[in-house]
Write an enzyme that holds these catalytic residues in place. Sequence first.
Site, PDB file in Angstrom:
ATOM      1  N   ARG A  53     -30.626  54.151  50.190  1.00 47.54           N
ATOM      2  CA  ARG A  53     -29.256  54.252  50.703  1.00 47.54           C
ATOM      3  C   ARG A  53     -28.931  55.601  51.334  1.00 47.54           C
ATOM      4  O   ARG A  53     -28.374  55.667  52.437  1.00 47.54           O
ATOM      5  CB  ARG A  53     -28.226  54.035  49.568  1.00 47.54           C
ATOM      6  CG  ARG A  53     -27.902  52.621  49.275  1.00 47.54           C
ATOM      7  CD  ARG A  53     -27.623  52.484  47.797  1.00 47.54           C
ATOM      8  NE  ARG A  53     -28.862  52.744  47.101  1.00 47.54           N
ATOM      9  CZ  ARG A  53     -29.769  51.800  46.874  1.00 47.54           C
ATOM     10  NH1 ARG A  53     -29.525  50.577  47.186  1.00 47.54           N
ATOM     11  NH2 ARG A  53     -30.920  52.092  46.299  1.00 47.54           N
ATOM     12  N   THR A  54     -29.201  56.664  50.618  1.00 49.22           N
ATOM     13  CA  THR A  54     -28.731  57.979  51.080  1.00 49.22           C
ATOM     14  C   THR A  54     -29.401  58.340  52.399  1.00 49.22           C
ATOM     15  O   THR A  54     -28.740  58.718  53.374  1.00 49.22           O
ATOM     16  CB  THR A  54     -29.017  59.043  50.011  1.00 49.22           C
ATOM     17  OG1 THR A  54     -28.544  58.557  48.754  1.00 49.22           O
ATOM     18  CG2 THR A  54     -28.322  60.351  50.337  1.00 49.22           C
ATOM     19  N   LYS A  82     -50.098  71.467  51.486  1.00 53.44           N
ATOM     20  CA  LYS A  82     -51.067  72.584  51.630  1.00 53.44           C
ATOM     21  C   LYS A  82     -50.577  73.813  50.882  1.00 53.44           C
ATOM     22  O   LYS A  82     -51.192  74.865  50.961  1.00 53.44           O
ATOM     23  CB  LYS A  82     -51.235  72.921  53.111  1.00 53.44           C
ATOM     24  CG  LYS A  82     -51.711  71.788  53.974  1.00 53.44           C
ATOM     25  CD  LYS A  82     -51.781  72.271  55.425  1.00 53.44           C
ATOM     26  CE  LYS A  82     -51.588  71.119  56.397  1.00 53.44           C
ATOM     27  NZ  LYS A  82     -51.145  71.592  57.709  1.00 53.44           N
ATOM     28  N   ARG A 103     -33.159  66.005  49.822  1.00 56.99           N
ATOM     29  CA  ARG A 103     -33.235  65.506  48.431  1.00 56.99           C
ATOM     30  C   ARG A 103     -34.530  66.065  47.844  1.00 56.99           C
ATOM     31  O   ARG A 103     -35.592  65.977  48.456  1.00 56.99           O
ATOM     32  CB  ARG A 103     -33.262  63.982  48.385  1.00 56.99           C
ATOM     33  CG  ARG A 103     -33.538  63.462  46.971  1.00 56.99           C
ATOM     34  CD  ARG A 103     -33.407  61.976  46.842  1.00 56.99           C
ATOM     35  NE  ARG A 103     -32.013  61.571  46.888  1.00 56.99           N
ATOM     36  CZ  ARG A 103     -31.602  60.320  46.656  1.00 56.99           C
ATOM     37  NH1 ARG A 103     -32.490  59.380  46.365  1.00 56.99           N
ATOM     38  NH2 ARG A 103     -30.324  60.009  46.709  1.00 56.99           N
ATOM     39  N   HIS A 131     -25.063  65.171  43.213  1.00 57.74           N
ATOM     40  CA  HIS A 131     -25.240  64.274  44.368  1.00 57.74           C
ATOM     41  C   HIS A 131     -23.852  64.171  45.023  1.00 57.74           C
ATOM     42  O   HIS A 131     -23.187  63.149  44.954  1.00 57.74           O
ATOM     43  CB  HIS A 131     -25.746  62.916  43.871  1.00 57.74           C
ATOM     44  CG  HIS A 131     -26.269  62.000  44.929  1.00 57.74           C
ATOM     45  ND1 HIS A 131     -26.113  62.218  46.281  1.00 57.74           N
ATOM     46  CD2 HIS A 131     -26.965  60.831  44.830  1.00 57.74           C
ATOM     47  CE1 HIS A 131     -26.682  61.226  46.960  1.00 57.74           C
ATOM     48  NE2 HIS A 131     -27.200  60.371  46.096  1.00 57.74           N
TER      49      HIS A 131
HETATM   50  N1   CP Z   1     -27.303  55.977  45.470  1.00 56.11           N
HETATM   51  C1   CP Z   1     -28.424  56.558  45.904  1.00 56.11           C
HETATM   52  O1   CP Z   1     -28.576  57.797  45.893  1.00 56.11           O
HETATM   53  O2   CP Z   1     -29.372  55.670  46.327  1.00 56.11           O
HETATM   54  P1   CP Z   1     -30.795  56.056  46.925  1.00 56.11           P
HETATM   55  O3   CP Z   1     -31.581  56.712  45.815  1.00 56.11           O
HETATM   56  O4   CP Z   1     -31.405  54.767  47.394  1.00 56.11           O
HETATM   57  O5   CP Z   1     -30.568  57.042  48.034  1.00 56.11           O
END
Ligand code: CP
Length: 304
Positions: A53-54, A82, A103, A131
């Site tokens: 999603r993100t 590396k 991320r 998040h």
């Molecule tokens: N909600 C969320 O962070 O989903 P993903 O891990 O799929 O990005």
Amino acid sequence: MNFEKQDIISIHDFSKQELLFILKTAKLMEKKLNPNLLKDKILATLFFEPSTRTRLSFMSAMEQLGGKLMGFATAKMTSIKKGETLWDTIKMVEAYADVIVIRHPLEGSARLAAEASSKPIINAGDGANQHPTQTMLDLYTIQKVKGKLDNLHIGLLGDLKYGRTVHSLVTALSHFNPIFYFIAPQALQMPQTYLDELKEKKIKFFTASNLLKVSKKLDILYVTRIQKERFADPVEYEKYKGVYKLDTSLLPNIKKDLKIMHPLPRVNEIDPSLDATDHAVYFEQAANGIPVRKALLALVLGKV
Ligand code: CP
């Protein structure tokens, strides 16, 4: 309000007024297409951890605003393999892109990236820490489905220890006079630091391990999966993996207008039989990632 060049690292960095302004901007983004707003701007998506999603909603948001994309979905094919450091990686990418979404499994990694970069950094999840963009879309969803953010009874259920989405959400909702119900096995309860934060702000909260003890009070039930990847000991994960399984047997024990949210992915904590009920808003919640992330990209690039 001006967010140009601002990093989005932690929900702690945003005031109530700023959060409401971002939600208002997201609403405008949802109403009006802006196909050329970010023309000639480049978004880099650096995902050192899996995401559906993100990553995809950031990419879609950028494309819908006319921007361009680069990045990776796994560090396996990069020079990190590396031995290149995160700092050096960011120093390269800031020369190639106008805004960077990252991320990474390490808590504090997004903050480190922001120190390395002169371009805005957006935290798409740093370990079990924060998040923030998920939280903004969660607020947007609550505002849409409940018509308000204030004075709600909010249940958070599942892995409250390692679930970064609930950590950011508790801080953000604290601006809106909530009553929290933290429903988790003792070992996976909300970390003390967040409970201390709530005590300091005089926000009411209750802890429980049995959902049925509090379910009738709730306006929102925010479900999270047990975060397998954060357990040091796989035996511990096995102990908790099936601890909550919501299905239609819950219906007699909830308010008619309770809304069930989940940041997704779900594993087995919400049975698909609940999907067709008016309570389930988790797919709508995921879709709200688009207007919210459009708003954030446009704001940090100084285009609204
Ligand atoms: N909600 C969320 O962070 O989903 P993903 O891990 O799929 O990005």
